[in-house]
Design an enzyme around this catalytic site. Structure first.
Site, PDB file in Angstrom:
ATOM      1  N   CYS A  79       0.863  -1.239  -0.039  1.00 10.93           N
ATOM      2  CA  CYS A  79       0.001   0.166   0.273  1.00 10.93           C
ATOM      3  C   CYS A  79       0.912   1.237  -0.093  1.00 10.93           C
ATOM      4  O   CYS A  79       1.410   1.628  -1.053  1.00 10.93           O
ATOM      5  CB  CYS A  79      -0.986   0.032   1.185  1.00 10.93           C
ATOM      6  N   HIS A 117      -3.506  -4.990   0.707  1.00 15.05           N
ATOM      7  CA  HIS A 117      -3.057  -5.266   2.145  1.00 15.05           C
ATOM      8  C   HIS A 117      -2.996  -6.881   2.277  1.00 15.05           C
ATOM      9  O   HIS A 117      -4.062  -7.247   2.653  1.00 15.05           O
ATOM     10  CB  HIS A 117      -3.893  -4.419   3.266  1.00 15.05           C
ATOM     11  N   GLU A 129      -1.368  -8.731   3.946  1.00 15.10           N
ATOM     12  CA  GLU A 129      -1.340  -9.359   5.512  1.00 15.10           C
ATOM     13  C   GLU A 129      -2.553  -9.268   6.147  1.00 15.10           C
ATOM     14  O   GLU A 129      -2.932 -10.402   6.890  1.00 15.10           O
ATOM     15  CB  GLU A 129      -0.283  -8.442   6.135  1.00 15.10           C
TER      16      GLU A 129
END
Length: 606
Positions: A145, A250, A252
Site C-alpha cells: 500500500c 493489504h 497481510e
C-alpha cells in the site's frame, strides 16, 4: 552471574497454581526443548512502522504473516538517524515497507491537493532512508500500500494524490472499502509474464482496497505487474534485475483471514531473504575480488575520497555493501604516439597513477591495504579491511624499456594488459587493429618472457586473437583475461571464443566475465545481470569451473541493469545460488581461480 534459574522462595502461590516455581520451570523447559534449535536459520525480515506522539505502531497482521511464512519479524521504529538505520539494515535479510499515511507530494515535485490526507514528514524521511539503505544492499523488499507508493516515488515515479478527484475524469472503482480487510472488494488482473504471476498466478484475483493515492507514472526500472478494472496500477516490480516487488492492497490482512493465495507473497519474500542471507554468509567465508576497475582515474582530484559513497561505482562503502573483499585498481593509459617523448610521458603517467593508488590507500589505512600476494589478501580480510590490488591496463605504459616492468613490480603491480584499443609496440589489439604485427611483436615476445620471469600476470583482455595464440605458444605461466566475456553469447571482438576459453583452461589460466553492456548483449540497453549470469554459466560449461571469474570494468564503462556498482555484486552470488552453484563453486568464481593463477605465476618467477 545472573541466571534464569530456580527461584529461592517456593512458598508463594498465585494464578499458576499452588507451586508457581514448578510451573515456571516447566515453562523454561518448554522453551529449551521447542525454541532452541541451532540448525534453524530463519531470515530476519525488517518491518517499517508508523508512529503517534507516544508510540511506535504496526498492525500485528504484518508480524503474523511473516511468522507464518517462516521469517523472523523485526520492527524498525521511526527514526531519522541514518547511522542507526544503516546498522539495523546491515543485519536484515528482507524488508517489508508497510502501509499507513499519505506520502507528501512534494517528494515528487507536486503541491498538495485539498484532498490530501494525513502525512507524517518524519515518517517520510524515515521510510525513504530505510528504503535507500536496503536497496543499496540489494535486500529483497516487499512494499504494501503506502510502501508501494513510496517505492515508486523513491525511484523516480509519481502518484495520484487523490484518485476520485484526479483520475482524468474517469469513474474509478471505490478504492477505500468499508468491509474488513480479510475480504476482497474488487478484482485485479495480474500480468502473465510478471514475477507476481509466478507467485500468485496470472489472471484475476480478488484483493482488498484501502487507499485513495495510487501509482501514476511508474518509476524507471520498474514494470506494472497488476491493474484494477479501472486501470489503476495495483502492483509494480523490478524483478528480475532488482529484488523489489510492491502491491497496492493489504495481503497481510487477507492472510489473517486464512487466504491461501496471499500468504505466497510473504513466503516468496522469506525464500528470497533466505537465499540472500546464505549469500552473505558465503561471502563471510570466501575471498572475493573484482579483477578490473578504472577507479584510479579519479584519484588525486581535489575533494575526492575512496571512502565516500556518492562518487563512482567502486568505493569502500559500496564494497562493504556488496560483500566484496578486494579490488584491482587499474593504472590505465590510453594509446598515444609511440615516439620517445610520448613513451616517456606514458611511463610517467602510469607511475603517477600507481603512486596515487598507494596514496589513496594510505589515506584510509584503517579501512584498506595494498595486497601483493594471496596470503596478503587473506590477512587483510582477517583484519577487517578491504584489499587493494594494482594492475596496469595497456603495455604502452612501459614504453620500450623492459626495466620498467621490474620497477612496476616493486610498486605492487600484479598484472599488465598488453594493449588497449589500438595496436602498440607489444602486440595487435582486438579492436582498432592494423594487424601491424599479426600478433606479438619481437619486443612483445620479450615482454611476455620478462613478465613470466618477474611473476607478473600476462593479461590478454583487449588482445587480438593472433596475439592471444602467440602468447599461448610462448608463455611458461598461466595467463588471465581480466575483463572479457563470451563471444558465443555476444559477438564482440573483445570477448573470447569457445576455442580461446578451452585453450585458456588448458593453459591453467582464468577468464573474468566483464560487465560492460556491449560485451554482454548485442542490444546494449537490454544488457542485464540475467545476461551476465548466462555468460558465467556458458564460460563455466566451456572452460570449466576452475577457469572463470569476475572483472567488472566498473568506472571504465562497466555497469548493467541489476549490477551497476560494487554494492550490487552480491546479486551475482544470489543468482548463481538460485541456479544451483555451490559454495565451493562460488569460492572459485569469486577469487579462488584468480588467486590460484596469481600464486602459480609468482611461484614460477625466477
Amino acid at each position: 552471574m545472573l541466571q534464569f534459574t530456580q527461584a529461592q522462595n517456593r512458598q508463594s502461590s498465585g494464578r499458576f497454581g499452588n507451586d508457581p516455581v514448578t510451573e515456571l520451570e516447566k515453562f523454561k523447559a518448554t522453551v529449551d526443548s521447542c525454541d532452541v534449535d541451532l540448525r534453524a536459520r530463519r531470515p530476519l525480515i525488517g518491518l517499517s512502522t508508523s508512529q503517534n506522539e507516544t508510540s511506535t505502531l504496526l498492525k500485528t497482521n504484518y508480524i503474523r504473516a511473516i511468522l507464518e511464512a517462516g521469517g523472523v519479524p523485526m520492527l524498525i521504529p521511526v527514526m531519522t538517524d541514518g547511522g542507526a538505520l544503516r546498522e539495523i539494515v546491515s543485519h536484515l535479510d528482507g524488508l517489508v515497507m508497510t502501509g499507513g499515511e499519505d506520502v507528501d507530494p512534494r517528494w515528487y515535485n507536486e503541491s498538495p491537493r485539498l484532498q490530501l490526507g494525513e502525512v507524517d514528514p518524519e515518517r517520510d524521511v524515515f521510510d525513504l532512508k530505510l528504503l535507500k539503505l536496503a536497496s543499496d544492499r540489494n535486500i529483497p523488499i516487499l512494499g504494501i500500500c503506502r510502501g508501494e507508493q513510496l517505492i515508486n516515488i523513491a525511484f523516480g515515479g509519481t502518484l495520484w494524490q487523490d484518485i476520485p478527484s484526479q483520475y482524468d475524469g474517469r469513474t474509478p472503482l471505490k478504492h477505500v472499502q468499508k468491509m474488513r480487510g480479510i475480504y476482497a472488494s474488487h478484482k485485479i488482473s495480474v500480468a502473465p509474464q510478471s514475477q507476481l504471476a509466478g507467485i500468485i498466478g496470472a489472471g484475476e484475483h480478488g484483493v482488498n482496497s484501502f487507499h485513495h493515492q495510487a501509482v501514476k507514472d511508474v518509476a524507471p526500472g520498474f514494470r506494472p505487474a497488476a491493474y484494477s478494472p479501472d486501470s489503476i496500477v495495483e502492483a509494480i516490480e523490478a524483478w528480475p534485475e532488482y529484488p523489489i516487488l510492491a502491491v497496492q492492497w493489504h495481503p497481510e490482512a487477507m492472510v489473517a483471514g486464512h487466504d491461501t493465495i496471499m500468504i505466497r507473497l510473504f513466503r516468496f519474500l522469506t525464500a528470497k531473504a533466505a537465499v540472500f542471507r546464505h549469500a552473505k554468509e558465503i561471502h563471510e567465508r570466501i575471498l572475493s575480488v573484482d579483477t578490473h576497475t578504472d577507479t584510479p582515474f579519479w584519484f588525486g582530484r581535489p575533494g575526492y575520497s575512496f571512502a565516500d559513497r556518492e562518487r563512482n561505482r567502486v568505493n569502500l562503502p559500496k564494497m562493504e555493501e556488496g560483500k566484496l573483499d578486494g579490488v584491482f585498481l587499474a593504472a590505465y593509459i590510453g594509446q598515444g604516439e609511440r615516439d620517445d617523448a610520448s613513451l616517456q610521458k606514458a611511463v610517467e603517467r602510469v607511475t603517477g597513477i600507481i603512486e596515487n593508488i598507494h596514496a589513496e590507500t594510505a589515506k584510509h589505512s584503517d579501512l584498506c591495504a595494498i595486497a601483493r600476494t594471496p596470503e596478503d589478501f587473506a590477512r587483510i580480510k582477517k583484519e577487517g579491511k578491504k584489499a587493494i590490488f594494482i594492475g596496469i591496463e595497456n603495455g604502452y605504459g612501459i614504453g620500450k624499456n623492459l626495466a620498467h616492468l621490474a620497477r612496476y613490480k616493486g610498486m605492487g603491480v600484479l598484472y599488465m594488459t598488453l594493449c588497449h584499443s589500438y595496436d602498440n609496440d607489444i602486440c595487435d589489439t582486438s579492436t582498432r587493429t592494423k594487424k601491424e604485427w599479426d600478433g606479438l611483436s619481437p619486443f612483445g615476445e620479450d615482454v611476455v618472457r620478462e613478465m613470466n620471469r618477474l611473476g607478473i600476470m600476462v593479461d590478454l583482455s583487449h588482445a587480438g586473437e593472433s596475439t592471444f595464440w602467440d602468447v599461448m605458444k610462448l608463455t611458461t605461466a598461466p595467463v588471465i583475461c581480466s575483463h572479457s566475456s563470451s563471444r558465443a553469447l555476444c559477438n564482440h571482438d573483445r570477448n573470447l571464443t569457445d576455442e580461446q576459453l578451452r585453450a585458456l583452461a588448458q593453459n591453467g589460466g582464468v577468464a573474468q566475465v566483464c560487465l560492460l553492456d556491449m560485451y554482454i548483449h548485442s542490444e546494449r540497453a537490454k544488457a542485464s545481470i540475467v545476461h551476465a549470469i548466462e555468460h558465467i554459466d556458458h564460460m563455466v560449461k566451456v572452460a570449466g569451473i576452475d577457469h572463470v571469474g569476475i572483472g567488472t570494468d566498473f568506472d571504465g564503462g562497466g555497469g548493467i541493469l541489476g549490477c551497476q556498482a560494487d554494492n550490487d555484486l552480491i546479486q551475482i552470488t544470489v543468482k548463481l545460488l538460485e541456479k544451483g552453484y555451490t559454495e565451493e563453486d562460488l569460492a572459485k568464481i569469486w577469487g579462488g581461480n584468480f588467486l590460484r593463477v596469481m600464486a602459480a605465476v609468482q611461484a614460477a618467477a625466477k
